[in-house]
Design an enzyme around this catalytic site. Structure first.
Site, PDB file in Angstrom:
ATOM      1  N   GLY A 151       3.290  -2.637   8.591  1.00  7.51           N
ATOM      2  CA  GLY A 151       3.424  -3.407   9.643  1.00  7.51           C
ATOM      3  C   GLY A 151       4.947  -3.267  10.335  1.00  7.51           C
ATOM      4  O   GLY A 151       5.902  -4.581   9.344  1.00  7.51           O
ATOM      5  N   GLU A 210      -5.883  -5.979   4.266  1.00  5.11           N
ATOM      6  CA  GLU A 210      -5.535  -6.896   3.449  1.00  5.11           C
ATOM      7  C   GLU A 210      -7.386  -7.533   2.058  1.00  5.11           C
ATOM      8  O   GLU A 210      -7.814  -8.268   1.861  1.00  5.11           O
ATOM      9  CB  GLU A 210      -6.205  -8.397   4.020  1.00  5.11           C
ATOM     10  CG  GLU A 210      -5.148  -9.228   4.805  1.00  5.11           C
ATOM     11  CD  GLU A 210      -3.987  -9.057   4.379  1.00  5.11           C
ATOM     12  OE1 GLU A 210      -3.088  -9.130   4.593  1.00  5.11           O
ATOM     13  OE2 GLU A 210      -3.650  -8.754   3.011  1.00  5.11           O
ATOM     14  N   THR A 218       0.664  -1.454   0.238  1.00  4.32           N
ATOM     15  CA  THR A 218      -0.272  -0.049  -0.024  1.00  4.32           C
ATOM     16  C   THR A 218       0.808   1.233   0.255  1.00  4.32           C
ATOM     17  O   THR A 218       1.836   1.178   0.673  1.00  4.32           O
ATOM     18  CB  THR A 218      -0.771  -0.134   1.355  1.00  4.32           C
ATOM     19  OG1 THR A 218      -1.428  -1.059   1.129  1.00  4.32           O
ATOM     20  CG2 THR A 218      -2.050   1.285   1.010  1.00  4.32           C
TER      21      THR A 218
HETATM   22  C1  LIG Z   1      -9.637  -5.223  -6.306  1.00  5.40           C
HETATM   23  C2  LIG Z   1      -8.312  -6.071  -7.063  1.00  5.40           C
HETATM   24  C3  LIG Z   1      -8.788  -7.636  -6.561  1.00  5.40           C
HETATM   25  C4  LIG Z   1      -8.817  -5.891  -8.113  1.00  5.40           C
HETATM   26  O1  LIG Z   1      -6.999  -5.961  -8.502  1.00  5.40           O
HETATM   27  P1  LIG Z   1      -6.861  -6.043 -10.480  1.00  5.40           P
HETATM   28  O2  LIG Z   1      -5.466  -6.870 -11.217  1.00  5.40           O
HETATM   29  O3  LIG Z   1      -7.484  -4.866 -10.754  1.00  5.40           O
HETATM   30  O4  LIG Z   1      -8.065  -6.947 -11.188  1.00  5.40           O
HETATM   31  P2  LIG Z   1      -9.534  -6.701 -11.742  1.00  5.40           P
HETATM   32  O5  LIG Z   1     -10.379  -6.639 -10.509  1.00  5.40           O
HETATM   33  O6  LIG Z   1      -9.210  -6.011 -13.217  1.00  5.40           O
HETATM   34  O7  LIG Z   1      -9.719  -8.889 -11.883  1.00  5.40           O
HETATM   35  C5  LIG Z   1      -8.733  -8.958 -13.246  1.00  5.40           C
HETATM   36  C6  LIG Z   1      -9.353 -10.685 -12.931  1.00  5.40           C
HETATM   37  O8  LIG Z   1      -8.213 -10.842 -11.885  1.00  5.40           O
HETATM   38  C7  LIG Z   1      -8.695 -11.537 -10.881  1.00  5.40           C
HETATM   39  N1  LIG Z   1      -7.486 -11.437  -9.819  1.00  5.40           N
HETATM   40  C8  LIG Z   1      -7.849 -10.782  -8.831  1.00  5.40           C
HETATM   41  N2  LIG Z   1      -7.085 -10.612  -7.838  1.00  5.40           N
HETATM   42  C9  LIG Z   1      -7.262 -12.080  -7.717  1.00  5.40           C
HETATM   43  C10 LIG Z   1      -6.255 -12.611  -6.851  1.00  5.40           C
HETATM   44  N3  LIG Z   1      -5.715 -12.216  -5.785  1.00  5.40           N
HETATM   45  N4  LIG Z   1      -6.117 -14.179  -7.497  1.00  5.40           N
HETATM   46  C11 LIG Z   1      -6.648 -14.402  -8.039  1.00  5.40           C
HETATM   47  N5  LIG Z   1      -7.154 -13.307  -9.634  1.00  5.40           N
HETATM   48  C12 LIG Z   1      -7.445 -13.102  -8.549  1.00  5.40           C
HETATM   49  C13 LIG Z   1      -9.945 -11.096 -10.828  1.00  5.40           C
HETATM   50  O9  LIG Z   1     -10.812 -11.800 -10.123  1.00  5.40           O
HETATM   51  C14 LIG Z   1     -10.186 -10.914 -12.255  1.00  5.40           C
HETATM   52  O10 LIG Z   1     -10.571 -12.389 -13.022  1.00  5.40           O
HETATM   53  P3  LIG Z   1     -11.700 -12.769 -14.007  1.00  5.40           P
HETATM   54  O11 LIG Z   1     -11.640 -13.967 -14.436  1.00  5.40           O
HETATM   55  O12 LIG Z   1     -13.014 -11.610 -13.730  1.00  5.40           O
HETATM   56  O13 LIG Z   1     -10.875 -11.484 -15.125  1.00  5.40           O
HETATM   57  C15 LIG Z   1      -7.184  -5.827  -6.115  1.00  5.40           C
HETATM   58  O14 LIG Z   1      -6.276  -4.514  -6.458  1.00  5.40           O
HETATM   59  C16 LIG Z   1      -6.546  -5.764  -4.655  1.00  5.40           C
HETATM   60  O15 LIG Z   1      -6.730  -7.463  -4.079  1.00  5.40           O
HETATM   61  N6  LIG Z   1      -6.986  -5.030  -4.457  1.00  5.40           N
HETATM   62  C17 LIG Z   1      -6.627  -5.291  -2.399  1.00  5.40           C
HETATM   63  C18 LIG Z   1      -5.034  -4.532  -2.084  1.00  5.40           C
HETATM   64  C19 LIG Z   1      -5.288  -5.445  -0.896  1.00  5.40           C
HETATM   65  O16 LIG Z   1      -5.520  -6.489  -0.155  1.00  5.40           O
HETATM   66  N7  LIG Z   1      -4.303  -4.830  -0.511  1.00  5.40           N
HETATM   67  C20 LIG Z   1      -3.233  -5.451   0.864  1.00  5.40           C
HETATM   68  C21 LIG Z   1      -2.527  -4.905   1.586  1.00  5.40           C
HETATM   69  S1  LIG Z   1      -1.116  -5.422   2.642  1.00  5.40           S
HETATM   70  C22 LIG Z   1      -2.241  -5.650   4.066  1.00  5.40           C
HETATM   71  O17 LIG Z   1      -2.964  -4.826   4.162  1.00  5.40           O
HETATM   72  C23 LIG Z   1      -1.867  -6.082   5.106  1.00  5.40           C
HETATM   73  C24 LIG Z   1      -2.580  -5.844   6.663  1.00  5.40           C
HETATM   74  C25 LIG Z   1      -1.973  -5.960   7.685  1.00  5.40           C
HETATM   75  C26 LIG Z   1      -2.731  -7.015   8.408  1.00  5.40           C
HETATM   76  O18 LIG Z   1      -2.936  -8.598   7.698  1.00  5.40           O
HETATM   77  O19 LIG Z   1      -2.401  -7.706   9.772  1.00  5.40           O
HETATM   78  C1  LIG Z   2      -4.363  -1.258  10.970  1.00  5.26           C
HETATM   79  C2  LIG Z   2      -3.377  -1.644   8.916  1.00  5.26           C
HETATM   80  C3  LIG Z   2      -2.973  -2.251   8.871  1.00  5.26           C
HETATM   81  C4  LIG Z   2      -2.842  -2.834   7.644  1.00  5.26           C
HETATM   82  N1  LIG Z   2      -0.778  -2.776   7.019  1.00  5.26           N
HETATM   83  C5  LIG Z   2      -0.650  -3.065   6.275  1.00  5.26           C
HETATM   84  C6  LIG Z   2       0.416  -3.407   5.360  1.00  5.26           C
HETATM   85  O1  LIG Z   2       1.574  -4.183   6.075  1.00  5.26           O
HETATM   86  N2  LIG Z   2       0.770  -4.114   4.388  1.00  5.26           N
HETATM   87  C7  LIG Z   2      -0.002  -3.168   3.651  1.00  5.26           C
HETATM   88  O2  LIG Z   2       1.073  -3.057   2.070  1.00  5.26           O
HETATM   89  N3  LIG Z   2      -1.312  -2.116   3.361  1.00  5.26           N
HETATM   90  C8  LIG Z   2      -1.520  -2.637   5.213  1.00  5.26           C
HETATM   91  N4  LIG Z   2      -2.248  -1.555   5.369  1.00  5.26           N
HETATM   92  C9  LIG Z   2      -3.324  -1.055   4.756  1.00  5.26           C
HETATM   93  C10 LIG Z   2      -4.784  -1.660   3.754  1.00  5.26           C
HETATM   94  O3  LIG Z   2      -4.194  -2.737   3.079  1.00  5.26           O
HETATM   95  C11 LIG Z   2      -5.174  -0.519   3.141  1.00  5.26           C
HETATM   96  O4  LIG Z   2      -5.430   0.209   4.169  1.00  5.26           O
HETATM   97  C12 LIG Z   2      -6.377  -1.032   2.603  1.00  5.26           C
HETATM   98  O5  LIG Z   2      -5.962  -2.414   0.932  1.00  5.26           O
HETATM   99  C13 LIG Z   2      -7.180  -0.031   1.874  1.00  5.26           C
HETATM  100  O6  LIG Z   2      -7.180   0.405   0.180  1.00  5.26           O
HETATM  101  P1  LIG Z   2      -6.787   2.132   1.094  1.00  5.26           P
HETATM  102  O7  LIG Z   2      -6.231   2.601   2.460  1.00  5.26           O
HETATM  103  O8  LIG Z   2      -5.710   2.748   0.085  1.00  5.26           O
HETATM  104  O9  LIG Z   2      -8.922   2.873   1.387  1.00  5.26           O
HETATM  105  P2  LIG Z   2      -8.693   3.457  -0.370  1.00  5.26           P
HETATM  106  O10 LIG Z   2      -8.849   2.456  -1.625  1.00  5.26           O
HETATM  107  O11 LIG Z   2      -9.002   4.318  -0.971  1.00  5.26           O
HETATM  108  O12 LIG Z   2     -11.076   3.162   0.005  1.00  5.26           O
HETATM  109  C14 LIG Z   2     -11.363   3.700   0.507  1.00  5.26           C
HETATM  110  C15 LIG Z   2     -13.038   4.142   0.070  1.00  5.26           C
HETATM  111  O13 LIG Z   2     -12.585   3.781  -1.218  1.00  5.26           O
HETATM  112  C16 LIG Z   2     -14.264   2.611  -0.964  1.00  5.26           C
HETATM  113  N5  LIG Z   2     -13.222   2.043  -3.114  1.00  5.26           N
HETATM  114  C17 LIG Z   2     -11.870   1.835  -3.171  1.00  5.26           C
HETATM  115  N6  LIG Z   2     -12.088   1.084  -4.151  1.00  5.26           N
HETATM  116  C18 LIG Z   2     -13.767   1.398  -5.044  1.00  5.26           C
HETATM  117  C19 LIG Z   2     -14.201   0.206  -5.638  1.00  5.26           C
HETATM  118  N7  LIG Z   2     -12.978   0.187  -7.101  1.00  5.26           N
HETATM  119  N8  LIG Z   2     -15.428   0.429  -6.138  1.00  5.26           N
HETATM  120  C20 LIG Z   2     -16.052   0.543  -5.243  1.00  5.26           C
HETATM  121  N9  LIG Z   2     -15.744   1.705  -3.502  1.00  5.26           N
HETATM  122  C21 LIG Z   2     -13.701   1.333  -3.947  1.00  5.26           C
HETATM  123  C22 LIG Z   2     -13.393   1.812  -0.661  1.00  5.26           C
HETATM  124  O14 LIG Z   2     -14.377   1.061  -0.434  1.00  5.26           O
HETATM  125  C23 LIG Z   2     -13.582   2.910   0.335  1.00  5.26           C
HETATM  126  O15 LIG Z   2     -14.857   2.736   0.973  1.00  5.26           O
HETATM  127  C24 LIG Z   2      -2.974  -1.693   6.117  1.00  5.26           C
HETATM  128  C25 LIG Z   2      -3.905  -0.944   6.294  1.00  5.26           C
HETATM  129  C26 LIG Z   2      -5.246  -1.385   8.393  1.00  5.26           C
HETATM  130  C27 LIG Z   2      -5.764  -0.054   8.303  1.00  5.26           C
END
Ligand SMILES: CC(C)(COP(=O)(O)OP(=O)(O)OC[C@H]1O[C@@H](n2cnc3c(N)ncnc32)[C@H](O)[C@@H]1OP(=O)(O)O)[C@@H](O)C(=O)NCCC(=O)NCCSC(=O)/C=C/CC(=O)O
Ligand SMILES: Cc1cc2nc3c(=O)[nH]c(=O)nc-3n(C[C@H](O)[C@H](O)[C@H](O)COP(=O)(O)OP(=O)(O)OC[C@H]3O[C@@H](n4cnc5c(N)ncnc54)[C@H](O)[C@@H]3O)c2cc1C
Length: 615
Positions: free
Chosen positions: A147, A390, A108
């Site tokens: 994190g 996530e 992110t």
């Molecule tokens: C929202 C996402 C999934 C969109 O990804 P994008 O590349 O834009 O894909 P599309 O929406 O265009 O879909 C294309 C195609 O790909 C398939 N697909 C998407 N993701 C996956 C996947 N993970 N595995 C397999 N296939 C996937 C999708 O189904 C489509 O298939 P078609 O057959 O319909 O073409 C992506 O942007 C996303 O995942 N966003 C969320 C980001 C996220 O999760 N961030 C987490 C960061 S780490 C974190 O937060 C850590 C936290 C700390 C802790 O956990 O404690």
């Molecule tokens: C406690 C915590 C720990 C985290 N740890 C990590 C980490 O270790 N590593 C890491 O990489 N990230 C980490 N993250 C980040 C986390 O993965 C992102 O916050 C999360 O993926 C959401 O992205 P954003 O914050 O940019 O919100 P945005 O994506 O900007 O979302 C903001 C709002 O817009 C809406 N929105 C966005 N896109 C769409 C769409 N296509 N259609 C409709 N609505 C939409 C969402 O629903 C939401 O309401 C952490 C976050 C938190 C809160």
């Protein structure tokens, strides 16, 4: 081992400063994870099942508001397992497994979290030096949230746009050293620090990371799926989304985390409700237990049922995850879309429902539920974060909807994967010929709703599975929980059922009666059901939920520990009139006392000895 004195003994975390909270978290974490290392040495945990051990620690009272080492286990190691080729795993996994390096996962950015194809950090291949050049072209390109990155990790997985021979090939993962292993100082070209105070998880040390033309060896690109050869030739992956694998794994694990948090919250609230007496049913009578009120049962019992439903679902999802991953290893990608949709749906549904249930548990405890010492506010802070990280829930549900719409559109031309097979049955015959107020009848109703509005909701396999493996007495109680869960959601989603099924008004009325009967039937077993979660007082850390029921004495004991602190209200970085959101987020982050020093003393005193196995 650390002496008890060195840990902030007796002063609850709520009364520590932001900096002290971090220092306390490092001390507790090195002690806790030394246990994991001991279990590794004794062969009691392995790289394939360490998550149970770590998950238990991360949800425990020792690390109750998260750990700066959490991401090392939650994402850094899974990313290496999932994205690194064999040679890279041989190089990095042993050091990660024995914690001689501490990692994070940096995907992110300030400007992008959901839309990962829009990430701005670049990794440009220089064939002349066989290196990648990492760069953050804008402030919004800074990694933000990882994190442990603030002051703790010295390595991290970085997700960046890969450029080679002048062409962009989209996002890929790289393993990158960000701090010197001896001095822990940030390496040249690295800008790093922590992002500041949050609603919860304030011990996680979330950080920011910027690159200024920072060079890494070509072999630091994780190359299990896609590769860049020495001359800069790009070799693409069998499936563009295999690079997203770490997120799928963690979404699956989050469902298990929700079971633990929900079990804790409903144990606290149910036990308190058995102790708390308030108001008389008849004048002159003894005040009654609030657990006897149907309104209180309505608030709590569905959470007990949900905790069991989520546990069964989590186990089923884990089996599916392992099945699909074995197929991926054999090159069979057929069920990857289903796994992705399932992980998205269940992560979103279980986190949202658990957050709502934990808040309801807090409300069910009146003022005492608002006390930090009840542990309910802290639990809410932990769970509500999972609705965002996530993958933000809205966006993940849209991913599931996308998969279901595609599946439905191919209903007659394609074999259905197991979890959506019901769509064919529901579509093929007059599936819901009449309404029946039974568990099966309600599930069929939701399948019809799902079929009609392509929303997946079913867990009937678990009901059959349950009838084979439990005693008649336990089966009766578990069936009551299943009945409760079904009738609760049938009444909650009545509008859908009225729109799409032939349920009659008379049947709705009998459904309501059935629901209240189930609450009454469950009442005698309510405390026993939460006792069955077998959560020790040390895990609950709650004045309200202790096993001995000494609620009031504990509330007073905790209150007596409070030094009076008032933190000033902070203005909002997001809502400023001038819209300078990202600059203000960074300005606020730089005010953190942890960023005032390049290396916190706990590195040399605790973290380094821990990483060198000397603790
Ligand atoms: C929202 C996402 C999934 C969109 O990804 P994008 O590349 O834009 O894909 P599309 O929406 O265009 O879909 C294309 C195609 O790909 C398939 N697909 C998407 N993701 C996956 C996947 N993970 N595995 C397999 N296939 C996937 C999708 O189904 C489509 O298939 P078609 O057959 O319909 O073409 C992506 O942007 C996303 O995942 N966003 C969320 C980001 C996220 O999760 N961030 C987490 C960061 S780490 C974190 O937060 C850590 C936290 C700390 C802790 O956990 O404690
Ligand atoms: C406690 C915590 C720990 C985290 N740890 C990590 C980490 O270790 N590593 C890491 O990489 N990230 C980490 N993250 C980040 C986390 O993965 C992102 O916050 C999360 O993926 C959401 O992205 P954003 O914050 O940019 O919100 P945005 O994506 O900007 O979302 C903001 C709002 O817009 C809406 N929105 C966005 N896109 C769409 C769409 N296509 N259609 C409709 N609505 C939409 C969402 O629903 C939401 O309401 C952490 C976050 C938190 C809160």
């Amino acid at each position: 081992m650390l002496s008890k004195r060195e840990v902030f003994d007796g002063v609850p975390e709520e009364y520590l400063s932001h900096k002290e909270r971090y220092e306390n978290a490092i001390r507790n974490s090195v002690v806790a994870f030394s246990l994991v290392r001991k279990m590794q040495e004794e062969g009691k945990t392995s790289i394939n099942n360490y998550r149970d051990v770590v998950g238990g620690l991360l949800g425990s009272s020792v690390l109750r508001d998260g750990s700066p080492l959490g991401l090392h286990y939650i994402m850094f190691m899974p990313a290496i397992l999932n994205q690194a080729n064999e040679e890279q795993q041989e190089k990095w996994l042993p050091r990660a497994w024995n914690c001689s390096i501490i990692g994070s996962y940096a995907q992110t950015e300030l400007g992008h979290g959901t839309f990962i194809r829009g990430l701005e950090t670049t990794a440009t291949y220089d064939a002349a030096t066989k290196q990648f050049v990492l760069h953050s072209p804008t402030l919004t390109a800074y990694k933000w949230w990882p994190g442990g990155l603030g002051q703790t990790a010295n390595y991290c997985i970085v997700v960046a746009q890969l450029y080679t021979k002048g062409q962009c090939h989209g996002i890929h993962s790289f393993i990158i050293q960000v701090r010197d292993e001896e001095t822990h100082m940030p390496l040249p070209g690295i800008k790093i620090g922590e992002i500041g105070a949050k609603l919860g998880l304030n011990a996680v040390n979330n950080g920011f990371l910027g690159f200024d033309n920072y060079r890494i060896p070509r072999t630091n690109m994780l190359m299990k799926h896609a590769q860049v050869l020495e001359d800069g030739t790009y070799v693409k992956s069998r499936h563009s989304k295999l690079n997203y694998g770490a997120m799928v794994f963690v979404r699956v694990v989050i469902v298990f985390d929700m079971v633990n948090y929900l079990s804790k919250a409903v144990t606290i609230a149910t036990r308190f409700s058995a102790v708390r007496r308030q108001c008389q049913l008849k004048a002159g009578e003894t005040e009654c237990q609030i657990l006897d009120y149907v309104t209180q049962q309505h608030k709590l019992f569905v959470s007990i049922a949900a905790a069991h439903a989520f546990r069964i679902t989590a186990n089923k999802l884990w089996l599916t995850f392992n099945e699909v991953n074995e197929q991926l290893v054999e090159g069979n990608l057929q069920r990857l879309p289903e796994l992705h949709a399932l992980a998205c749906c269940l992560k979103a549904v279980t986190t949202a429902d658990t957050a709502a249930c934990v808040e309801r548990c807090r409300l069910a405890c009146g003022g005492h539920g608002y006390m930090m010492s009840s542990s309910l506010p802290l639990t809410y802070g932990l769970v509500t974060a999972a609705c965002t990280y996530e993958g933000e829930n809205t966006v993940l549900l849209l991913q599931t909807a996308r998969f279901l719409v595609k599946t439905y559109q191919q209903l007659d031309s394609k074999a259905l994967t197991p979890t959506v097979a019901y769509l064919k049955t529901a579509a093929a015959e007059r599936f819901c010929v009449g309404w029946s107020n039974t568990t099966e009848g309600i599930i069929r109703g939701f399948q019809v709703v799902a079929m009609r509005v392509i929303i997946m909701s079913t867990f009937n396999e678990e009901v059959q599975e349950m009838s084979r493996t439990v005693s008649p007495q336990l089966k009766e109680v578990l069936h009551q929980l299943v009945d409760l869960y079904c009738t609760y959601w049938a009444l909650e989603k009545l509008s859908d059922l009225l729109l799409y099924t032939p349920i009659s008004q008379k049947e709705v009325e009998s459904l309501r009666l059935r629901y209240e009967e189930t609450l009454t039937n469950l009442r005698p077993n309510a405390v026993g059901l939460v006792d069955a979660f077998d959560l020790r007082d040390e895990m609950l850390q709650s004045t309200l939920g202790s096993y001995d029921g000494r609620v009031y004495e504990r509330l007073m004991e905790e209150a007596m520990k409070s030094p009076l602190n008032a933190e000033p209200m902070l203005q909002s970085t997001l809502g400023s009139y001038d819209g300078r959101v990202y600059e203000r987020l960074m300005e606020e982050a730089m005010k953190s006392p942890l960023n005032a020093e390049p290396v916190n003393y706990t590195f040399h005193k605790y973290l380094k000895p821990f990483m060198q196995g000397k603790l």
